[in-house]
Design an enzyme around this catalytic site. Structure first.
Site, PDB file in Angstrom:
ATOM      1  N   ASP A  79       0.860  -1.189   0.000  1.00  0.00           N
ATOM      2  CA  ASP A  79       0.000   0.000   0.000  1.00  0.00           C
ATOM      3  C   ASP A  79       0.893   1.234   0.000  1.00  0.00           C
ATOM      4  O   ASP A  79       1.990   1.216   0.575  1.00  0.00           O
ATOM      5  CB  ASP A  79      -0.905   0.001   1.241  1.00  0.00           C
ATOM      6  CG  ASP A  79      -2.099   0.929   1.071  1.00  0.00           C
ATOM      7  OD1 ASP A  79      -3.221   0.415   0.853  1.00  0.00           O
ATOM      8  OD2 ASP A  79      -1.919   2.168   1.152  1.00  0.00           O
ATOM      9  N   LEU A  91     -17.460  -9.444  -0.413  1.00  0.00           N
ATOM     10  CA  LEU A  91     -17.500  -9.351   1.055  1.00  0.00           C
ATOM     11  C   LEU A  91     -18.217  -8.085   1.513  1.00  0.00           C
ATOM     12  O   LEU A  91     -18.252  -7.071   0.818  1.00  0.00           O
ATOM     13  CB  LEU A  91     -16.094  -9.423   1.658  1.00  0.00           C
ATOM     14  CG  LEU A  91     -15.057  -8.352   1.328  1.00  0.00           C
ATOM     15  CD1 LEU A  91     -15.286  -7.075   2.110  1.00  0.00           C
ATOM     16  CD2 LEU A  91     -13.675  -8.899   1.641  1.00  0.00           C
ATOM     17  N   ARG A  92     -18.820  -8.187   2.695  1.00  0.00           N
ATOM     18  CA  ARG A  92     -19.465  -7.028   3.326  1.00  0.00           C
ATOM     19  C   ARG A  92     -18.615  -6.583   4.499  1.00  0.00           C
ATOM     20  O   ARG A  92     -18.082  -7.429   5.241  1.00  0.00           O
ATOM     21  CB  ARG A  92     -20.850  -7.408   3.872  1.00  0.00           C
ATOM     22  CG  ARG A  92     -21.893  -7.679   2.821  1.00  0.00           C
ATOM     23  CD  ARG A  92     -23.001  -8.537   3.382  1.00  0.00           C
ATOM     24  NE  ARG A  92     -22.439  -9.812   3.858  1.00  0.00           N
ATOM     25  CZ  ARG A  92     -23.078 -10.668   4.648  1.00  0.00           C
ATOM     26  NH1 ARG A  92     -24.285 -10.392   5.078  1.00  0.00           N
ATOM     27  NH2 ARG A  92     -22.514 -11.806   5.021  1.00  0.00           N
ATOM     28  N   ASN A 148     -24.661  -5.680  -6.693  1.00  0.00           N
ATOM     29  CA  ASN A 148     -24.839  -4.521  -5.805  1.00  0.00           C
ATOM     30  C   ASN A 148     -26.068  -3.707  -6.213  1.00  0.00           C
ATOM     31  O   ASN A 148     -26.804  -3.199  -5.363  1.00  0.00           O
ATOM     32  CB  ASN A 148     -23.588  -3.637  -5.812  1.00  0.00           C
ATOM     33  CG  ASN A 148     -22.556  -4.126  -4.800  1.00  0.00           C
ATOM     34  OD1 ASN A 148     -22.763  -5.134  -4.134  1.00  0.00           O
ATOM     35  ND2 ASN A 148     -21.448  -3.419  -4.671  1.00  0.00           N
ATOM     36  N   LEU A 159     -34.414  -6.381   2.766  1.00  0.00           N
ATOM     37  CA  LEU A 159     -35.802  -5.937   2.654  1.00  0.00           C
ATOM     38  C   LEU A 159     -36.204  -5.263   3.961  1.00  0.00           C
ATOM     39  O   LEU A 159     -37.355  -5.293   4.353  1.00  0.00           O
ATOM     40  CB  LEU A 159     -36.692  -7.166   2.375  1.00  0.00           C
ATOM     41  CG  LEU A 159     -37.937  -6.955   1.535  1.00  0.00           C
ATOM     42  CD1 LEU A 159     -37.600  -6.369   0.179  1.00  0.00           C
ATOM     43  CD2 LEU A 159     -38.683  -8.269   1.348  1.00  0.00           C
ATOM     44  N   HIS A 160     -35.196  -4.698   4.626  1.00  0.00           N
ATOM     45  CA  HIS A 160     -35.456  -4.045   5.904  1.00  0.00           C
ATOM     46  C   HIS A 160     -35.572  -2.539   5.652  1.00  0.00           C
ATOM     47  O   HIS A 160     -34.600  -1.882   5.293  1.00  0.00           O
ATOM     48  CB  HIS A 160     -34.305  -4.365   6.871  1.00  0.00           C
ATOM     49  CG  HIS A 160     -34.619  -3.968   8.275  1.00  0.00           C
ATOM     50  ND1 HIS A 160     -35.057  -4.867   9.218  1.00  0.00           N
ATOM     51  CD2 HIS A 160     -34.598  -2.757   8.872  1.00  0.00           C
ATOM     52  CE1 HIS A 160     -35.295  -4.221  10.338  1.00  0.00           C
ATOM     53  NE2 HIS A 160     -35.013  -2.947  10.169  1.00  0.00           N
ATOM     54  N   GLY A 207     -25.816   3.319   2.584  1.00  0.00           N
ATOM     55  CA  GLY A 207     -24.700   4.250   2.434  1.00  0.00           C
ATOM     56  C   GLY A 207     -23.430   3.431   2.316  1.00  0.00           C
ATOM     57  O   GLY A 207     -23.462   2.285   1.889  1.00  0.00           O
ATOM     58  N   CYS A 264     -19.597   1.522  -0.978  1.00  0.00           N
ATOM     59  CA  CYS A 264     -19.842   0.627  -2.116  1.00  0.00           C
ATOM     60  C   CYS A 264     -21.176   0.878  -2.823  1.00  0.00           C
ATOM     61  O   CYS A 264     -21.188   1.354  -3.948  1.00  0.00           O
ATOM     62  CB  CYS A 264     -19.758  -0.821  -1.656  1.00  0.00           C
ATOM     63  SG  CYS A 264     -18.152  -1.211  -0.957  1.00  0.00           S
ATOM     64  N   ARG A 315     -17.920   6.517   5.429  1.00  0.00           N
ATOM     65  CA  ARG A 315     -18.086   7.003   4.058  1.00  0.00           C
ATOM     66  C   ARG A 315     -19.569   6.994   3.687  1.00  0.00           C
ATOM     67  O   ARG A 315     -20.258   6.013   3.892  1.00  0.00           O
ATOM     68  CB  ARG A 315     -17.301   6.126   3.068  1.00  0.00           C
ATOM     69  CG  ARG A 315     -15.803   6.353   3.138  1.00  0.00           C
ATOM     70  CD  ARG A 315     -15.072   5.409   2.211  1.00  0.00           C
ATOM     71  NE  ARG A 315     -15.244   4.026   2.611  1.00  0.00           N
ATOM     72  CZ  ARG A 315     -14.897   2.976   1.876  1.00  0.00           C
ATOM     73  NH1 ARG A 315     -14.364   3.136   0.690  1.00  0.00           N
ATOM     74  NH2 ARG A 315     -15.078   1.748   2.330  1.00  0.00           N
TER      75      ARG A 315
HETATM   76  C1  UGA Z   1     -21.942  -4.253  -0.123  1.00  0.00           C
HETATM   77  C2  UGA Z   1     -22.440  -5.632  -0.623  1.00  0.00           C
HETATM   78  O1  UGA Z   1     -23.402  -6.168   0.292  1.00  0.00           O
HETATM   79  C3  UGA Z   1     -21.270  -6.600  -0.750  1.00  0.00           C
HETATM   80  O2  UGA Z   1     -21.724  -7.845  -1.290  1.00  0.00           O
HETATM   81  C4  UGA Z   1     -20.216  -5.999  -1.667  1.00  0.00           C
HETATM   82  O3  UGA Z   1     -19.076  -6.856  -1.771  1.00  0.00           O
HETATM   83  C5  UGA Z   1     -19.767  -4.638  -1.095  1.00  0.00           C
HETATM   84  O4  UGA Z   1     -20.907  -3.768  -0.991  1.00  0.00           O
HETATM   85  C6  UGA Z   1     -18.754  -4.070  -2.053  1.00  0.00           C
HETATM   86  O5  UGA Z   1     -19.135  -3.688  -3.149  1.00  0.00           O
HETATM   87  O6  UGA Z   1     -17.559  -4.092  -1.750  1.00  0.00           O
HETATM   88  P1  UGA Z   1     -21.293  -3.265   2.294  1.00  0.00           P
HETATM   89  O7  UGA Z   1     -21.140  -1.940   1.621  1.00  0.00           O
HETATM   90  O8  UGA Z   1     -20.243  -3.722   3.251  1.00  0.00           O
HETATM   91  O9  UGA Z   1     -21.426  -4.453   1.199  1.00  0.00           O
HETATM   92  O10 UGA Z   1     -22.656  -3.161   3.092  1.00  0.00           O
HETATM   93  P2  UGA Z   1     -24.051  -3.930   3.209  1.00  0.00           P
HETATM   94  O11 UGA Z   1     -24.032  -4.838   4.375  1.00  0.00           O
HETATM   95  O12 UGA Z   1     -24.484  -4.503   1.908  1.00  0.00           O
HETATM   96  O13 UGA Z   1     -24.987  -2.681   3.578  1.00  0.00           O
HETATM   97  C7  UGA Z   1     -25.075  -1.559   2.687  1.00  0.00           C
HETATM   98  C8  UGA Z   1     -26.044  -0.548   3.215  1.00  0.00           C
HETATM   99  O14 UGA Z   1     -27.384  -1.017   3.063  1.00  0.00           O
HETATM  100  C9  UGA Z   1     -25.882  -0.181   4.684  1.00  0.00           C
HETATM  101  O15 UGA Z   1     -25.928   1.224   4.805  1.00  0.00           O
HETATM  102  C10 UGA Z   1     -27.074  -0.848   5.348  1.00  0.00           C
HETATM  103  O16 UGA Z   1     -27.483  -0.140   6.494  1.00  0.00           O
HETATM  104  C11 UGA Z   1     -28.109  -0.770   4.243  1.00  0.00           C
HETATM  105  N1  UGA Z   1     -29.194  -1.788   4.323  1.00  0.00           N
HETATM  106  C12 UGA Z   1     -28.919  -3.114   4.215  1.00  0.00           C
HETATM  107  C13 UGA Z   1     -30.499  -1.373   4.478  1.00  0.00           C
HETATM  108  O17 UGA Z   1     -30.782  -0.158   4.579  1.00  0.00           O
HETATM  109  N2  UGA Z   1     -31.509  -2.304   4.527  1.00  0.00           N
HETATM  110  C14 UGA Z   1     -31.264  -3.623   4.404  1.00  0.00           C
HETATM  111  O18 UGA Z   1     -32.226  -4.431   4.449  1.00  0.00           O
HETATM  112  C15 UGA Z   1     -29.930  -4.040   4.257  1.00  0.00           C
END
Ligand code: UGA
Length: 459
Positions: A30, A149-150, A220, A262-263, A269, A272, A342
């Site tokens: 890095d 990954l999340r 996504n 579906l929540h 935000g 990603c 972010r």
């Molecule tokens: C997301 C994807 O889920 C991953 O599969 C992907 O690899 C990643 O982007 C990426 O592109 O690198 P991430 O950003 O870590 O992962 O977050 P998520 O767990 O997917 O949540 C995203 C946002 O959606 C959060 O702000 C969460 O609060 C919101 N969310 C999630 C809702 O508002 N309602 C839901 O039912 C689920």
């Protein structure tokens, strides 16, 4: 195998550590010396459950090292590109500057027959563009292996992924030689990297470059679509007296629909989903596919509308205006179990309330140290109990477990008025109401406006 991982952010640091835990010898590279120094000490530069342990193990076994120099990659057989692809400053498109500069930095250090594997989320056509950058080295193979990954569950997602996707150029001859001297193509090289996962039965799909690039963007976009769909419906619930939590639970019981993502609530935000749906929109527009471009624009606007809606509800709960009101915001990170701020919906809402004249105190279990410098209008307090003192309105904006489990009695003793806007729809409204709280959600019952007006006269 000997592997290099270029870019040690949320994606690369986890990838490097999990590859080392699978038995590979890994160097993480890095350009940020502070990050490299911290990772080399075995400490994650950000909050990610389970990562510190993997970094410490990697350090102890000697299989995981870090460096700021691309030359450290010279012995590696496989190089993973894990640099960021943020939103361009002047458009919706992804900014590929880091990807190009990482590839160029790597070029002079690539061993004969090495395999370069991209993991970053990129617009379709990126691999062809990088092949141009690698043109001086026709012996080097290129593959695309998107990551799903999340944050918050990144270690588990990497060690037990739902699937592995390899984007390869099937027409090219094998050029890579393993330690045994056997020639390996891109697919075989990746199979060797992921051997423990494949042995455990994780499915793998081999496809062309464009498909691999689009699989990640489309996945996504679909997750974002589900979230914005239920959030749009939540507004319909508010308008009709239905309860979106019950509605989404019932919808999710249909296996064709499924309950995840579906929540309803404040919306998505992070680093990603927001930038990826915008990049997807820009790609679709460039390729003349207006249906996808229009779709993504709507998903984005519904999502941003939830923030506006929350600010409006906060004003309603303060009797018309938040000006001069003491408001406590629970949560600063973009979602629970990460300190990443972010594009955090919580901080966006908190800052808009402060801009409208409210005195806003924000608390978060992990993100306060990241946030306070960037949001000078907000007051930060690490301990939730202290943050709640004297509040006239409480907003739950990031659903950390600590806030889900908050005692309505103890919180009630700290605040000036028992009014809570649960913008993540996670509190037990009946229990909170039993302790004298006025509870409001987004699309959930508990809208008790007369009680609010008694509690907070209009200003
Ligand atoms: C997301 C994807 O889920 C991953 O599969 C992907 O690899 C990643 O982007 C990426 O592109 O690198 P991430 O950003 O870590 O992962 O977050 P998520 O767990 O997917 O949540 C995203 C946002 O959606 C959060 O702000 C969460 O609060 C919101 N969310 C999630 C809702 O508002 N309602 C839901 O039912 C689920």
């Amino acid at each position: 195998m000997k592997i290099s991982v270029i870019g040690c952010g949320y994606l690369g640091a986890v990838h490097a550590a999990t590859l080392a835990s699978m038995g590979h010898t890994v160097v993480g590279i890095d350009v940020d010396p502070g990050k490299v120094e911290q990772l080399a000490r075995g400490a994650a530069p950000f909050h990610e459950p389970g990562l510190d342990e993997l970094l410490r193990d990697g350090r102890q076994t000697g299989r995981l090292t870090f460096s700021t120099s691309a030359a450290a990659a010279k012995d590696a057989q496989v190089h993973f590109l894990c640099v960021g692809t943020p939103q361009d400053k002047t458009s919706d498109a992804a900014d590929l500057t880091f990807l190009v500069s990482a590839t160029e930095a790597l070029l002079p250090h690539l061993a004969a027959g090495a395999v370069v594997v991209g993991k970053s989320t990129v617009p379709v056509g990126t691999v062809q563009m990088l092949r141009g950058a690698l043109a001086p080295r026709p012996d080097v193979l290129l593959a695309w292996n998107p990551e799903f990954l999340r944050q918050g569950t990144a270690v588990k997602d990497s060690l037990v992924p739902d699937r592995l996707v390899y984007g390869v150029d099937g027409g090219r001859a094998a050029a890579f030689h393993s330690g045994t001297g056997a020639p390996l193509g891109e697919t075989a090289a990746l199979d060797t990297v992921y051997e423990p996962l494949l042995r455990a039965g994780i499915p793998r799909l081999v496809c062309n470059f464009a498909t691999a690039e689009l699989i990640k963007s489309a996945a996504n976009a679909y997750l974002a679509t589900k979230i914005s769909f239920i959030n749009a419906v939540s507004e319909l619930c508010d308008a009709s007296g239905a309860d979106v939590a019950e509605l989404s639970e019932a919808m999710g019981m249909d296996p064709r629909i499924g309950g995840r993502y579906l929540h309803a609530g404040l919306g998505f935000g992070g680093g990603c989903l927001p930038k990826d749906i915008r990049s997807f929109r820009a790609q679709a527009a460039d390729l003349g596919v207006t249906a996808v471009a229009d779709w993504m624009r709507l998903v984005d606007s519904v999502n941003l509308g939830q923030r506006e809606r929350t600010v409006g509800l906060a004003a309603e709960l303060c009797g018309g205006s938040v000006a001069g009101r003491s408001i406590t915001v629970l949560g600063a990170s973009f979602k629970p179990d990460t300190d990443d701020i972010r594009d955090s919906p919580a901080l966006d809402v908190a800052d808009r309330l402060a801009a409208a004249g409210a005195h806003v105190t924000v608390t978060d279990p992990k993100a306060v140290n990241h946030a306070w410098r960037r949001y000078p209008r907000l007051r930060f307090e690490a301990a939730a109990g202290r943050a709640l003192e004297g509040a006239e309105l409480v907003l739950l904006l990031t659903e950390w477990d600590e806030y889900r489990r908050l005692s309505p009695e103890a919180a009630g003793a700290a605040v000036r008025r028992r009014v809570v806007l649960d913008a993540r729809n996670v509190l037990d409204a009946a229990e909170w109401q039993a302790h004298g709280w006025v509870v409001r959600g987004l699309g959930t019952r508990g809208a008790d406006v007369p009680a609010v007006e008694r509690a907070l006269p209009r200003v």
